[in-house]
Scaffold this motif. Structure first.
Motif, PDB file in Angstrom:
ATOM      1  N   ILE A 120     -45.645 -75.794  42.549  1.00  0.00           N
ATOM      2  CA  ILE A 120     -46.464 -76.246  41.402  1.00  0.00           C
ATOM      3  C   ILE A 120     -45.638 -76.472  40.142  1.00  0.00           C
ATOM      4  O   ILE A 120     -46.164 -76.927  39.132  1.00  0.00           O
ATOM      5  N   ALA A 121     -44.349 -76.168  40.209  1.00  0.00           N
ATOM      6  CA  ALA A 121     -43.515 -76.275  39.010  1.00  0.00           C
ATOM      7  C   ALA A 121     -43.440 -77.710  38.507  1.00  0.00           C
ATOM      8  O   ALA A 121     -43.498 -77.979  37.318  1.00  0.00           O
ATOM      9  N   GLY A 122     -43.332 -78.671  39.434  1.00  0.00           N
ATOM     10  CA  GLY A 122     -43.147 -80.053  39.008  1.00  0.00           C
ATOM     11  C   GLY A 122     -41.888 -80.155  38.171  1.00  0.00           C
ATOM     12  O   GLY A 122     -40.853 -79.633  38.525  1.00  0.00           O
ATOM     13  N   GLY A 123     -41.979 -80.789  37.014  1.00  0.00           N
ATOM     14  CA  GLY A 123     -40.805 -80.919  36.147  1.00  0.00           C
ATOM     15  C   GLY A 123     -40.625 -79.730  35.224  1.00  0.00           C
ATOM     16  O   GLY A 123     -39.687 -79.679  34.437  1.00  0.00           O
ATOM     17  N   ALA A 124     -41.525 -78.746  35.308  1.00  0.00           N
ATOM     18  CA  ALA A 124     -41.456 -77.603  34.393  1.00  0.00           C
ATOM     19  C   ALA A 124     -40.883 -76.382  35.109  1.00  0.00           C
ATOM     20  O   ALA A 124     -40.625 -76.415  36.310  1.00  0.00           O
ATOM     21  N   ALA A 125     -40.703 -75.314  34.351  1.00  0.00           N
ATOM     22  CA  ALA A 125     -40.212 -74.072  34.946  1.00  0.00           C
ATOM     23  C   ALA A 125     -41.280 -73.501  35.871  1.00  0.00           C
ATOM     24  O   ALA A 125     -42.470 -73.584  35.581  1.00  0.00           O
ATOM     25  N   ALA A 126     -40.823 -72.930  36.985  1.00  0.00           N
ATOM     26  CA  ALA A 126     -41.782 -72.336  37.920  1.00  0.00           C
ATOM     27  C   ALA A 126     -42.385 -71.083  37.293  1.00  0.00           C
ATOM     28  O   ALA A 126     -41.663 -70.274  36.704  1.00  0.00           O
ATOM     29  N   PRO A 127     -43.695 -70.894  37.392  1.00  0.00           N
ATOM     30  CA  PRO A 127     -44.298 -69.648  36.880  1.00  0.00           C
ATOM     31  C   PRO A 127     -43.889 -68.472  37.768  1.00  0.00           C
ATOM     32  O   PRO A 127     -43.471 -68.668  38.912  1.00  0.00           O
ATOM     33  N   THR A 128     -44.011 -67.277  37.264  1.00  0.00           N
ATOM     34  CA  THR A 128     -43.697 -66.094  38.066  1.00  0.00           C
ATOM     35  C   THR A 128     -44.759 -65.938  39.150  1.00  0.00           C
ATOM     36  O   THR A 128     -45.853 -66.512  39.052  1.00  0.00           O
ATOM     37  N   ILE A 129     -44.451 -65.133  40.130  1.00  0.00           N
ATOM     38  CA  ILE A 129     -45.430 -64.907  41.197  1.00  0.00           C
ATOM     39  C   ILE A 129     -46.663 -64.188  40.641  1.00  0.00           C
ATOM     40  O   ILE A 129     -47.791 -64.468  41.049  1.00  0.00           O
ATOM     41  N   ALA A 130     -46.425 -63.285  39.668  1.00  0.00           N
ATOM     42  CA  ALA A 130     -47.572 -62.570  39.076  1.00  0.00           C
ATOM     43  C   ALA A 130     -48.492 -63.548  38.345  1.00  0.00           C
ATOM     44  O   ALA A 130     -49.728 -63.485  38.476  1.00  0.00           O
ATOM     45  N   ASP A 131     -47.892 -64.456  37.571  1.00  0.00           N
ATOM     46  CA  ASP A 131     -48.718 -65.459  36.880  1.00  0.00           C
ATOM     47  C   ASP A 131     -49.426 -66.361  37.886  1.00  0.00           C
ATOM     48  O   ASP A 131     -50.591 -66.751  37.693  1.00  0.00           O
ATOM     49  N   THR A 132     -48.723 -66.711  38.947  1.00  0.00           N
ATOM     50  CA  THR A 132     -49.335 -67.571  39.969  1.00  0.00           C
ATOM     51  C   THR A 132     -50.520 -66.876  40.625  1.00  0.00           C
ATOM     52  O   THR A 132     -51.576 -67.486  40.846  1.00  0.00           O
ATOM     53  N   GLN A 133     -50.350 -65.600  40.911  1.00  0.00           N
ATOM     54  CA  GLN A 133     -51.458 -64.854  41.517  1.00  0.00           C
ATOM     55  C   GLN A 133     -52.654 -64.782  40.565  1.00  0.00           C
ATOM     56  O   GLN A 133     -53.808 -64.861  40.995  1.00  0.00           O
ATOM     57  N   ALA A 134     -52.362 -64.647  39.269  1.00  0.00           N
ATOM     58  CA  ALA A 134     -53.457 -64.617  38.288  1.00  0.00           C
ATOM     59  C   ALA A 134     -54.179 -65.964  38.253  1.00  0.00           C
ATOM     60  O   ALA A 134     -55.413 -66.027  38.168  1.00  0.00           O
ATOM     61  N   LEU A 135     -53.411 -67.044  38.327  1.00  0.00           N
ATOM     62  CA  LEU A 135     -54.024 -68.375  38.358  1.00  0.00           C
ATOM     63  C   LEU A 135     -54.880 -68.547  39.603  1.00  0.00           C
ATOM     64  O   LEU A 135     -56.004 -69.068  39.547  1.00  0.00           O
ATOM     65  N   VAL A 136     -54.349 -68.109  40.743  1.00  0.00           N
ATOM     66  CA  VAL A 136     -55.084 -68.228  42.004  1.00  0.00           C
ATOM     67  C   VAL A 136     -56.372 -67.412  41.954  1.00  0.00           C
ATOM     68  O   VAL A 136     -57.437 -67.880  42.379  1.00  0.00           O
ATOM     69  N   ALA A 137     -56.282 -66.207  41.387  1.00  0.00           N
ATOM     70  CA  ALA A 137     -57.472 -65.347  41.301  1.00  0.00           C
ATOM     71  C   ALA A 137     -58.551 -66.006  40.439  1.00  0.00           C
ATOM     72  O   ALA A 137     -59.743 -65.973  40.765  1.00  0.00           O
ATOM     73  N   ALA A 138     -58.115 -66.619  39.325  1.00  0.00           N
ATOM     74  CA  ALA A 138     -59.094 -67.288  38.438  1.00  0.00           C
ATOM     75  C   ALA A 138     -59.720 -68.481  39.149  1.00  0.00           C
ATOM     76  O   ALA A 138     -60.936 -68.709  39.063  1.00  0.00           O
TER      77      ALA A 138
END
Ligand code: SF4
Length: 315
Positions: free
Chosen positions: A279-297
């Motif tokens: 999901i990073a695309g051209g940006a920095a990859a988010p941390t796994i913790a942030d990714t899990q928070a996004l997935v949970a939301a």
């Protein structure tokens, strides 16, 4: 001092001078310059519902092809109700704000079960239908004198009435009071188009057909200057909108996650640990913790499902 910085206390008369003349002028302008679109020529409440949901937060030029694709895939409210949420999210591709697809689907399921309410108040009571969409369906499909209030309409009515700070219930009351009773649908379309094309962020007062009745005409006379409008605020997330470019915003990453899931064959899933890089695309990859928070939301909002750390579109 720019016009946006000038202290301004609106008189808040909230009444538009010579309403009948304003209605005639705007309807005449609309007959010549109004946007033509398939959902504006129909009284089918389902088509009005789809168009109204799509038109929120998306430019009309982008809505047209997406609307035609969506209605071809789900031609009736029953067809939409019978689809899985994952199928609906797939067909929603390219529109952004994917939560709208989930809400639209939820509304379709309720309507397919209980039938179409005809009144705005009853439409607005359906889960997934907000006040704007309810007013669109009530006025376009059923002829109710319900004022449709979007950003453009708010701007036009605020300026015409001399109360640009108007919002909420007073604004809705004003919008309802101004509806041309003979043709509520055309009236709402005219106001929306006028706010988009003439009385925009940079008002073209010199070519305005209702300038003589506009309480704000003196304020904008001879300027065509841009006026600052409230910026959208995105609540809780990895990065707040005001602090980061779009490519690192919560909305960007949420959209990327759904894009990754859309690209999977139907029924497939992916391990959540693979998402940050994808999901990073051209940006920095988010941390796994942030990714899990996004997935949970996203799961809470019904946009995906998680099972044993594997993520997929809802079945
Ligand atoms: Fe808008 Fe200017 Fe027309 Fe007033 S006179 S309605 S501000 S375009």
């Amino acid at each position: 001092m720019s016009i946006a910085e000038q202290p301004y206390t609106p008189p808040v008369t909230q009444a538009v001078a010579n309403l009948a003349a304003v209605q005639r002028a705007l309807l005449k302008w609309h007959a010549k310059h109004g946007l033509r679109a398939p959902w504006r020529e129909t009284r089918d409440p389902y088509e009005c519902l789809v168009a109204a949901v799509m038109a929120q937060q998306t430019q009309m030029s982008r809505v047209m092809p997406s609307y035609e694709r969506f209605v071809a895939a789900f031609p009736t409210v029953e067809a939409l109700a019978g689809a899985s949420t994952g199928e609906v999210i797939r067909v929603w591709a390219g529109m952004g704000y994917n939560l709208r697809a989930v809400r639209l689907h939820r509304a379709a399921r309720q309507i397919a079960t209980s039938g179409w309410p005809r009144r705005r108040a009853d439409l607005a009571a359906i889960d997934g239908i907000g006040p704007f969409t309810a007013a669109i369906i009530a006025s376009f499909a059923f002829g109710e004198a319900a004022g449709c209030v979007d950003t453009n309409v708010r701007r036009v009515l605020g300026r015409l009435s001399g109360g640009e700070a108007i919002d909420g219930k007073p604004l809705q009351t004003l919008a309802d009071a101004m509806v041309a009773r003979k043709d509520p649908a055309r009236w709402n379309q005219a106001l929306m188009d006028y706010g988009a094309r003439v009385c925009g962020v940079r008002p073209k007062c010199g070519e305005c057909v209702v300038a003589q009745w506009c309480a704000s005409r003196e304020r904008y006379a001879g300027t065509s200057r841009q006026v600052a409008e409230p910026r959208p605020v995105y609540r809780a997330g990895v990065v707040r909108k005001h602090e980061a470019p779009y490519e690192r915003s919560t909305r960007y990453y949420r959209g990327r996650i759904i894009d990754v899931l859309r690209a999977l064959p139907p029924g497939d899933s992916i391990n959540v640990a693979r998402l940050p890089a994808l999901i990073a695309g051209g940006a920095a990859a988010p941390t796994i913790a942030d990714t899990q928070a996004l997935v949970a939301a996203l799961e809470r909002h019904g946009l995906l499902t998680v099972s044993r750390r594997r993520v997929s579109l809802p079945g």
